[in-house]
Structure formats: C-alpha cells, structure tokens
Design a protein around this motif. Structure first.
Motif, PDB file in Angstrom:
ATOM      1  N   TYR A 279      -0.188  71.794  94.338  1.00 43.37           N
ATOM      2  CA  TYR A 279      -0.464  70.433  94.335  1.00 43.37           C
ATOM      3  C   TYR A 279      -0.298  68.983  93.902  1.00 43.37           C
ATOM      4  N   ALA A 280      -0.853  69.215  91.748  1.00 43.80           N
ATOM      5  CA  ALA A 280       0.029  68.725  91.333  1.00 43.80           C
ATOM      6  C   ALA A 280       0.909  67.806  91.044  1.00 43.80           C
TER       7      ALA A 280
ATOM      8  N   GLU B 286       3.229  62.174  91.818  1.00 45.70           N
ATOM      9  CA  GLU B 286       4.729  61.060  92.611  1.00 45.70           C
ATOM     10  C   GLU B 286       4.055  60.402  93.477  1.00 45.70           C
ATOM     11  N   GLY B 287       2.714  60.532  94.179  1.00 49.82           N
ATOM     12  CA  GLY B 287       1.948  59.004  94.649  1.00 49.82           C
ATOM     13  C   GLY B 287       3.129  58.900  95.649  1.00 49.82           C
TER      14      GLY B 287
ATOM     15  N   LEU C  34       1.502  67.009 101.333  1.00 47.28           N
ATOM     16  CA  LEU C  34       0.672  67.146 101.955  1.00 47.28           C
ATOM     17  C   LEU C  34       0.894  67.832 103.074  1.00 47.28           C
ATOM     18  N   PRO C  35       0.192  69.304 103.197  1.00 52.89           N
ATOM     19  CA  PRO C  35      -0.153  69.798 104.829  1.00 52.89           C
ATOM     20  C   PRO C  35      -0.871  68.985 105.901  1.00 52.89           C
ATOM     21  N   ASP C  36      -0.462  69.051 106.801  1.00 49.99           N
ATOM     22  CA  ASP C  36      -1.618  68.229 107.992  1.00 49.99           C
ATOM     23  C   ASP C  36      -3.462  69.429 107.894  1.00 49.99           C
TER      24      ASP C  36
ATOM     25  N   GLN D 130     -13.227  69.852  95.200  1.00 46.07           N
ATOM     26  CA  GLN D 130     -13.202  69.155  93.568  1.00 46.07           C
ATOM     27  C   GLN D 130     -11.607  68.849  93.267  1.00 46.07           C
ATOM     28  N   VAL D 131     -10.367  70.047  93.700  1.00 42.98           N
ATOM     29  CA  VAL D 131      -9.248  69.620  92.935  1.00 42.98           C
ATOM     30  C   VAL D 131      -8.874  68.717  93.616  1.00 42.98           C
TER      31      VAL D 131
END
Length: 683
Positions: A487-488, A493-494, A537-539, A555-556
C-alpha cells in the motif's frame, strides 16, 4: 493537441462498403466495447442503429457507442480470424469471451525402451505417443489408473527407473510389472505396451479377445498362476468397458458441444470422445457471468452484461423479449468453437445442439484441422445419446453455478451488513484483500495477498511477497513489510494527485471534527463499495491473526496515512476450532464473534483459507528451490552446469542423495574425487 472531429454516424454509415470485414464499437475514453465480423459491413453495422429489437445487453452497448471503426478483409473467414485475435487481445466488454488457458492435458506413452505412461502438458513430439487432449487432469489420471490395473505399465521417471535396485510399492500391489528390476522381459513388456496403445486407440474388444486367448492357453499348459493374472486383467478391462457410457467399439474421435441458457446465464459443455472412449466433459461459462441482466439493475446489470462475443449479436436470453434464445445459443456456439479450437486439436466430428454454422466458421475449423470437419446438428443412434448427455451435464453445471452464485452473494451481503458496508446495492464492487504469512521455522518466509471481488476470488490479482531482512520467524515484521510494500504506492499518490487511483479516498485528517470517532468509519466508507476496479484501498483488509497482527497493521496504515477502519483481524477461536473465530478491529470497535452458522464468517473463512493456501504453496516452492540450489552450491567444484547435469540425471536432490559414489561419477563432468566429495557433503 487538436481536438478529434465529432463522429458523424449518418455519414459513416452511408460510406460503409458492402464488403467482408471487422467492425469495432468504441466508447468513451477509447474503450473497446465490441468486436464483430460481417460478410457485408454496410448491412451488419447499420443493423445496430435501426429500430429493430435488441437485447438489453446490445441496447446498453449501443447507448455507449461514440464511434465505429472498420477493417476490410479479403474474405469472411479472414474476418473471423481477425475478430478472434482482436477479442483475445482487447477483451471488449460486450463480447462473449470463454477464458481458457488452452493447455489441455494428454496421456503420454514415452519412446523409452521400457515406455512409461505419464500425465503430460505441453507441445507434443514424434518420439512418444500422445492420447487426448483430455478435458481435465482427473480424466488423465483415471485413465492412467486403468492402464496400471490392466496392463501394469510403469509410471516412474526415467531417472528413477535407471537407478532402481529393488521393485517399488506399485510392483507389490500389482500395478506395475517391474521392468526396472527385470521382473518382466523386454518382449513381454512391449506386448503390454502394444495392447495399451490399441486399447487407447479404440480396439478394446480386440485387446480383450487376445487376453482371453492367452488365459486359455496358460490354463491348458497348467500355468494357473499366469492364467489367474490374465483373468484378473480381463475382469478389470471388462469393468472399464462397461463403465464407458459413450463406448462405441470403434475408433471415433469427436467433440460434443452443448449450449444452454437459464436465468440470464449461459453454459457451454464440452464432452470429448477419443478412440470411442468418453474422456469426460468440461463446463465453460463466458467471462462476465450473466448474458443479459435487466437494465433496472443499473451498475450490476452493466457488469453482468460483460464478456460476450460472436457474430449476429442482437439476441436476448431465454424468456426475454426480442429474437429467440436459439439465436443467442447459436452465437455462443460459434464463439466457443472459434476461440476453443485456436491451437487445440480439432476432431473430425463436432456434434452440436445448434443450427447450421456460418460457412466462415466451418472453413476456419477445416483450415486449422487440415482436413474435413463434420458439423453434426441432428445426430442419430449413439451420437444422439452423446448429445443428450452433454446437454444434461450443461444444465446441471449451470444450475449448480447459479446456486453457488446466489449463496456467494448472500455471504457477501452478510459480511457487508456485519461491517456496516451494506448500501443497498448488489455489492459487486465490494473488494476484500487478505494477508497471510507462511514459513518453516523462519526459512523461506513469504506473505500472500489474495483478492475477493464481484462475489468471487480473483486469482489474477493475487500477489506474493518474498520477505527479506527480518529476524527469522518474526511474523509481525513480515506482516509489516508485506503491508508496506502493498500500500505504499497507494499512499504516495494521494487523493489530490493527478495520477491518483480511481475511487481513492483519503482518511480523515486528525484535525477534522469526529475523525477520531471510529464508529463513523463504516458509514463514511459505504459509498466506496461501488468504486471502480482500478488500484485503490480495499473496502476490507483481512489480517490472518489476532490483536498483535492487527496492531502492526494499524501502525503501518497510520504511517501511510490510510484509513485503519478497513482493517479486520481474524483471530483463532478456543482450541483453534473452526467456527469460533473472532473478528478484531483496528479502529477501536468491539471485537465480534459471528458464530458457527454465520454466513459472514463463512466468507471470511473462505478468503482466509485461500490466503493460507496461496502463501504456503509459494513458501514451499521457494523453500524447495532454495534447498535444492544451496546444498549443491555449497560444494566446491559443482557449478551451474554440473548441478544441472546432476539434477537432470537423478531427477532432483533426493535422487542425488540416494545415488552411490559410482552413480555420481557416471555423470558427465563429475570425477571420482568430486563424486566422493558430493556424497560426503550430502550425507
């Protein structure tokens, strides 16, 4: 950049030539909607824009057309080839597309002095005999078992065969005649191989008669033990012949193709007959699932309509207004044979439950086969029975698929309701990603990520992560690394980036009123259920683990600035018993125990078990590769070439370890001293 001139449909249709070719329907953003072929481009393309009846699928497609492109070809058969290539490469949304890897298994009898029978996939050669293709691996293995029982042919690898000093278990249970240790002469083994080849070629009665004659001769010569063995072979062969419902006693090679439609879904069943023996069947469902969902379903109907191909595509499914369902089935049959027999053996006889084929389709099949192909529409006798069975199997497969689909949708909705994600839609866009860690005492650590969307697992979107640079056995560090790598890029991208994934939603800022109230997260995410299939991002992100693993995931996500409300841990129940799992949340919500009968927990268990399977298979492959390479690489004097020769000679590290010093020294490039060193290091 100059703007493209507006597409003038009336002028385009007026200028279309009355020639064979391929047309492409193009939608917004140059999306390829549909590819079709035509004998007369002008008539065929114009028919889409007339007021005639269209199925919901085609009507929906026509509404999205922004322009049409054509390619003129020399003949209709050439247009059919181009259409098939464009469908495979472009995957247009409204074409019937039968997804298939085209890698069908064969039964192989090798060209060895003592031939072996084996399951085989890949290109064929002239040194061995191949029978098939078979519709499934199960069908091949079943045939191998028959040959083992009746003819007792070997199945071991050549490297194992060459190094046997005593017979294996198969010899003990009378499934192999033991040629590796000289328990049978070369001539007698060759006779068994010849009988097996004739049996596979359709001469079952002839083979049975020969065995019977040998049995009587052995009995008359008072060789009663040999006669008893032959008697048992006759009995086994007789049972096999009795079980073959499609047995004809001849050497017929034929495929039976039956298409049925029900509930807006289509199924094509393929049954294979080779050498007069029924090898089994296989059901195919067009990509996209449903053929023509009502438009009232909105987005779900659009999704269901995807995956359709063929010429003459204005037909609806059974029970719908418009042209009869027979036209739709004919379209599906033609689409199937064109796509399925691309690079696959074409039998001399095709038995179908459809109308007379398009001449271009039959011409294409004959070109691929290099001979005449009979398209039988109204079979008689035993062929009629074949077709009836194929239709029955297609109906059963379709009914089973519809039932499973309904059950899966119910599970998806149950989970969405449990997590507060049910927005009233059909939830086809609900995306779940699940992570699991697998290793063997810290060795070959690997993380898996599996994806569930559109009410089904999506293997094409699975990912594995080789975990490096952590303390062996540290599952928390492994999970941290896997989530960060997954997911980084999404976090970088934002939502304001011009390259942000479609549907990406940034988490609320800590300064936003109510952002710290975790109970608002599910409600805020309801709108995301129907988001697009682009990277996002998944649901739901399932973590196979309890509070510790979920805390690491939290934390991640905090470090990446992602919404922790999507994180759900699956903690084992008391005694690790199935059905007692607890769902643990990272955003402060109370843990939930769905219970044994919960449909939501069934879906969670299904996704989690798939993540576990995917992780452990990858870990085992990585571990085996590392062990196989490292043990030999540690030996001075064994480089890549010698290692490859040793592995090829003995079939793997186990075979090398079982070899003697003399056996090792017999390999090209391995001296006596090196063989002794290899033996010493491996033992």
């Amino acid at each position: 950049m100059a703007e493209q001139p507006a597409f003038d449909l009336r002028q385009f249709l007026a200028q279309l030539p009355s020639l064979p070719g391929v047309y492409r329907m193009i939608g917004a953003d140059d999306a390829l909607l549909y590819v079709g072929k035509a004998r007369d481009l002008k008539k065929r393309v114009s028919s889409y824009f007339n007021k005639g009846p269209h199925s919901p699928r085609i009507a929906l497609m026509i509404e999205k057309i922004e322009r049409v492109e054509i390619t003129v070809t020399g003949s209709e058969a050439e247009a059919l080839l181009l259409e098939n290539n464009l469908i495979k490469t472009g995957a247009p949304r409204y074409n019937i597309l039968f997804r298939d890897d085209k890698s069908y298994p064969y039964l192989k009898i090798s060209g060895h002095a003592f031939p072996r029978i084996a399951y085989y996939r890949g290109a064929v050669d002239r040194r061995s005999h191949y029978f098939g293709p078979f519709p499934s691996a199960w069908a091949v293995k079943e045939s191998i078992q028959v040959l083992q029982k009746v003819f007792r042919l070997r199945t071991c690898e050549d490297s194992v065969f060459a190094n046997r000093s005593r017979p294996c278990l198969l010899y003990q249970i009378e499934r192999c005649s033991g040629p590796c240790v000289g328990a049978i002469s070369k001539e007698d083994y060759a006779a068994d191989v010849s009988a097996a080849l004739r049996f596979l070629g359709g001469s079952q009665g002839e083979v049975l008669g020969e065995i019977e004659a040998r049995m009587h001769a052995a009995a008359e010569a008072l060789r009663f033990e040999e006669a008893a063995v032959l008697r048992d072979r006759m009995s086994a062969l007789g049972k096999v012949m009795h079980q073959q419902a499609m047995e004809t006693g001849g050497d017929t090679d034929a495929d039976i193709v039956a298409a049925v439609a029900r509930g807006g879904r289509l199924c094509v069943n393929l049954a294979m007959v080779r050498g007069g023996r029924h090898l089994g069947d296989k059901a195919f469902f067009p990509a996209g699932g449903q053929l023509a969902a009502p438009q009232a379903q909105g987005g779900a109907g659009e999704q269901a309509a995807s995956g359709e191909q063929g010429a003459s595509s204005e037909q609806g499914a059974s029970g719908e207004q418009g042209p009869p369902a027979e036209d739709l089935l004919a379209e599906a049959l033609e689409a199937f044979v064109v796509q399925h027999y691309d690079g696959v053996f074409v039998p001399p006889v095709l038995i179908v439950n459809g109308p007379k084929p398009d001449p271009a389709v039959l011409e294409l099949l004959q070109q691929r086969a290099g001979r005449q192909v009979a398209w039988v529409r109204q079979p008689q006798g035993h062929r009629r029975r074949w077709l009836e069975l194929a239709i029955q199997n297609a109906e059963l497969a379709l009914a089973r698929s519809l039932a499973e689909e309904g059950s899966q949708k119910a599970r998806t909705r149950a989970l969405a309701q449990l997590l507060g994600l049910d927005d009233g839609s059909d939830l086809a866009g609900l995306r779940i990603e699940c992570f699991d860690i697998s290793h063997t005492m810290g060795e070959a650590t690997q993380a898996s990520c599996v994806v569930y969307q559109d009410h089904a697992m999506r293997p094409a979107e699975y990912r594995r992560f080789n975990i490096e640079g952590i303390e062996p056995g540290d599952d928390y560090a492994a999970m941290r690394q896997a989530l960060s790598r997954r997911y980084a890029a999404l976090a970088r991208e934002g939502p304001d980036s011009p390259e942000a994934p479609e549907g990406f939603e940034a988490p609320a800022s800590p300064d936003t009123p109510g952002a710290a109230e975790s109970q608002e997260a599910p409600a805020a995410r309801k709108a995301s259920v129907t988001r697009g299939k682009a990277a996002r991002l998944p649901d739901v992100v399932l973590i196979d683990g309890g509070k510790g693993q979920v805390e690491v995931a939290r934390q991640v996500f905090d470090e990446l600035g992602l919404d922790t409300g999507v994180l759900v841990g699956v903690a084992k129940g008391e005694g690790r018993r199935v059905g007692l799992e607890t769902l643990v949340f990272a955003d402060g919500r109370e843990a939930v125990v769905p219970g044994r009968e919960s449909a939501a927990l069934m879906l969670v268990a299904q996704v989690r078990d798939e993540a576990h399977r995917f992780a452990i298979t990858g870990m085992r492959a990585r571990r085996a590769k590392a062990r196989q390479a490292s043990r030999l690489d540690e030996i001075e004097g064994v480089g890549p070439k010698r290692r490859q020769r040793l592995l090829a000679r003995f079939g793997g590290l186990r075979g090398i370890m079982a070899a003697s010093v003399d056996d090792l020294a017999s390999v090209e490039g391995v001296s006596r001293s090196l063989a002794e060193e290899i033996y010493r290091r491996l033992h």
